[in-house]
Scaffold this active site. Sequence first.
Site, PDB file in Angstrom:
ATOM      1  CB  CYS A 129      23.160  28.332  28.106  1.00  0.00           C
ATOM      2  SG  CYS A 129      22.659  28.099  29.812  1.00  0.00           S
TER       3      CYS A 129
HETATM    4  N1  LIG Z   1      24.096  29.002  34.078  1.00  0.00           N
HETATM    5  C1  LIG Z   1      23.037  29.292  33.340  1.00  0.00           C
HETATM    6  O1  LIG Z   1      22.885  30.396  32.840  1.00  0.00           O
HETATM    7  C2  LIG Z   1      21.935  28.263  33.137  1.00  0.00           C
HETATM    8  C3  LIG Z   1      20.653  28.695  32.820  1.00  0.00           C
HETATM    9  C4  LIG Z   1      19.651  27.764  32.622  1.00  0.00           C
HETATM   10  C5  LIG Z   1      19.962  26.404  32.701  1.00  0.00           C
HETATM   11  N2  LIG Z   1      21.224  25.989  32.991  1.00  0.00           N
HETATM   12  C6  LIG Z   1      21.491  24.563  33.086  1.00  0.00           C
HETATM   13  O2  LIG Z   1      21.464  24.176  34.453  1.00  0.00           O
HETATM   14  C7  LIG Z   1      22.411  23.129  34.694  1.00  0.00           C
HETATM   15  C8  LIG Z   1      23.368  23.542  35.799  1.00  0.00           C
HETATM   16  O3  LIG Z   1      24.062  24.706  35.354  1.00  0.00           O
HETATM   17  P1  LIG Z   1      24.770  25.695  36.373  1.00  0.00           P
HETATM   18  O4  LIG Z   1      25.189  26.855  35.552  1.00  0.00           O
HETATM   19  O5  LIG Z   1      23.938  25.916  37.587  1.00  0.00           O
HETATM   20  O6  LIG Z   1      26.051  24.801  36.751  1.00  0.00           O
HETATM   21  P2  LIG Z   1      27.082  25.063  37.955  1.00  0.00           P
HETATM   22  O7  LIG Z   1      28.348  24.433  37.540  1.00  0.00           O
HETATM   23  O8  LIG Z   1      27.062  26.499  38.350  1.00  0.00           O
HETATM   24  O9  LIG Z   1      26.454  24.232  39.157  1.00  0.00           O
HETATM   25  C9  LIG Z   1      26.355  22.850  39.157  1.00  0.00           C
HETATM   26  C10 LIG Z   1      26.635  22.358  40.569  1.00  0.00           C
HETATM   27  O10 LIG Z   1      26.429  20.943  40.559  1.00  0.00           O
HETATM   28  C11 LIG Z   1      27.360  20.369  41.457  1.00  0.00           C
HETATM   29  N3  LIG Z   1      27.485  18.940  41.191  1.00  0.00           N
HETATM   30  C12 LIG Z   1      28.062  18.320  40.126  1.00  0.00           C
HETATM   31  N4  LIG Z   1      27.948  16.979  40.257  1.00  0.00           N
HETATM   32  C13 LIG Z   1      27.284  16.748  41.416  1.00  0.00           C
HETATM   33  C14 LIG Z   1      26.882  15.576  42.099  1.00  0.00           C
HETATM   34  N5  LIG Z   1      27.134  14.368  41.618  1.00  0.00           N
HETATM   35  N6  LIG Z   1      26.241  15.720  43.268  1.00  0.00           N
HETATM   36  C15 LIG Z   1      25.983  16.940  43.778  1.00  0.00           C
HETATM   37  N7  LIG Z   1      26.347  18.088  43.174  1.00  0.00           N
HETATM   38  C16 LIG Z   1      26.989  17.988  42.011  1.00  0.00           C
HETATM   39  C17 LIG Z   1      28.634  21.172  41.206  1.00  0.00           C
HETATM   40  O11 LIG Z   1      29.530  21.079  42.299  1.00  0.00           O
HETATM   41  C18 LIG Z   1      28.081  22.590  41.015  1.00  0.00           C
HETATM   42  O12 LIG Z   1      28.063  23.330  42.231  1.00  0.00           O
HETATM   43  C19 LIG Z   1      23.081  22.850  33.344  1.00  0.00           C
HETATM   44  O13 LIG Z   1      22.412  21.801  32.704  1.00  0.00           O
HETATM   45  C20 LIG Z   1      22.848  24.147  32.579  1.00  0.00           C
HETATM   46  O14 LIG Z   1      22.844  23.935  31.183  1.00  0.00           O
HETATM   47  C21 LIG Z   1      22.213  26.894  33.236  1.00  0.00           C
END
Ligand SMILES: NC(=O)c1ccc[n+]([C@@H]2O[C@H](COP(=O)([O-])OP(=O)(O)OC[C@H]3O[C@@H](n4cnc5c(N)ncnc54)[C@H](O)[C@@H]3O)[C@@H](O)[C@H]2O)c1
Length: 440
Positions: free
Chosen positions: A279
């Site tokens: 983030c």
């Molecule tokens: N991690 C945090 O603290 C947090 C907090 C709030 C918001 N976010 C936002 O949430 C979003 C996701 O972050 P995250 O930390 O959960 O990411 P992450 O990498 O932990 O998880 C994302 C998942 O999406 C999957 N993925 C990617 N492409 C795909 C596709 N085409 N089809 C199906 N699955 C697919 C990946 O395999 C992965 O498991 C980002 O935009 C991030 O900025 C993250």
Amino acid sequence: MTVNFISLAHQTLERIRDRTALVGEVGRGYVGLPFLVEKTKVGFRVVGIDQNPQRAEMVGRGESYISDVKDEDLHEGLRRGLISTATSLEAVGELDVIVICVPTPLGAGLTPDLQYIEGVTRGIAKSLRPGQLISLESTTYPGTTEDVMKPILEESGLEAGVDFFLAHSPERVDPGNKRYTTKNTNKVVGGSDPVSLEVATCFYNQTIETVVPMSSAKAAELVKVYENTFRAVNIALANEVALLCDRMGLDVWEVLDAAFSKPFGIMPFYPGPGVGGHCIPLDPHYLEWKAREYNFQTHFIALAGETNRKMPEFVVDKATRVLNKERKCLNGSKILLLGMAYKADLSDCRESPAIEAYLRLQQAGAQVSFHDPWVPVVNNHRLSAKSVELTSDVLYSADLVIITTNHSNIDYRRVVELAPLVLDTRNVTREIASDKVVFL
Ligand SMILES: NC(=O)c1ccc[n+]([C@@H]2O[C@H](COP(=O)([O-])OP(=O)(O)OC[C@H]3O[C@@H](n4cnc5c(N)ncnc54)[C@H](O)[C@@H]3O)[C@@H](O)[C@H]2O)c1
């Protein structure tokens, strides 16, 4: 507004309210997996869609790979038949609600890389059917839902706000936070039109204690990037004061703690070895990039990014000076980094400043190793290394131990006792009065 549209909205609302709606969660990572569990707890059937087959297998076995999600909750969802998994978007047509939570990384030159959002949206468009709600939860710049996703979805021949419902509801979860979880963190929702907003608000109301409706998806998108920019800027300010205190020979932690003793007009943000995670180092630059389209420069974002990115270099500089005082040079010294995760009590190493410090120390000729109870192995495009055991010998034989992450399950008293010299970038050894410790 056509009668058909009203009845479609009515049907979707009914399915959401009586929890018979089939929900799809695309992206089951740090954000997606806790969300999936929360939905099953109130009785929704959820299909967790993730292209990573190992993650699908683990969920199928009731094994969590995210520390905020308990195995018991996955087992319970599986036992009740509420959790299923998929590795593709083939069955999207069967879903009533599709929530998208895929990564939003930066590309070259700190520019947004929407390949995951665009790829998933194209996949959904192929099987889009009337009455579905699509909600984007990934963090992104204002305009993504309406200017990028909506045209792709409408290539299906269906129209947003007429045939299907489209919303943005940024995920605000703070991984590892025990007090504020997915359920009790207020959820902002913006629709591409008033009915989409109503349907999305109803959906989130089923599991989230407080939902905050907004006038548009774009405004909701800006809320989230503003929040992360707020953190990035305030951390950068604390880091800048740390650099100044270093020059002035003052203890930044003493100064900040005294400043935060004021009960109003200030809130605590602390310095450290830099920022990490998916983030703070990334999201503000999504806004910076978008602002340029309006011929507007977001100076605070650029400066905060620059200041925070400088911190690993400062850690190496300070390590050099600390060793120098002991008549040792960095080149050839044994350095143990304590912590690879970007944040305490998590295994997440994405963008971790400890990795940057590790590589810079190595470049300077130091023999670097790390210990992290949460991270047995780092294996990414920048670094491939294994955590060493925190034996007495490892501590004793290091020239310098640098505390890079403030994990709570490390015996810092033992570290300070055995290590010849400690550079504490997190202020975790404050209570252990020892002249072996130098603070950031
Ligand atoms: N991690 C945090 O603290 C947090 C907090 C709030 C918001 N976010 C936002 O949430 C979003 C996701 O972050 P995250 O930390 O959960 O990411 P992450 O990498 O932990 O998880 C994302 C998942 O999406 C999957 N993925 C990617 N492409 C795909 C596709 N085409 N089809 C199906 N699955 C697919 C990946 O395999 C992965 O498991 C980002 O935009 C991030 O900025 C993250």
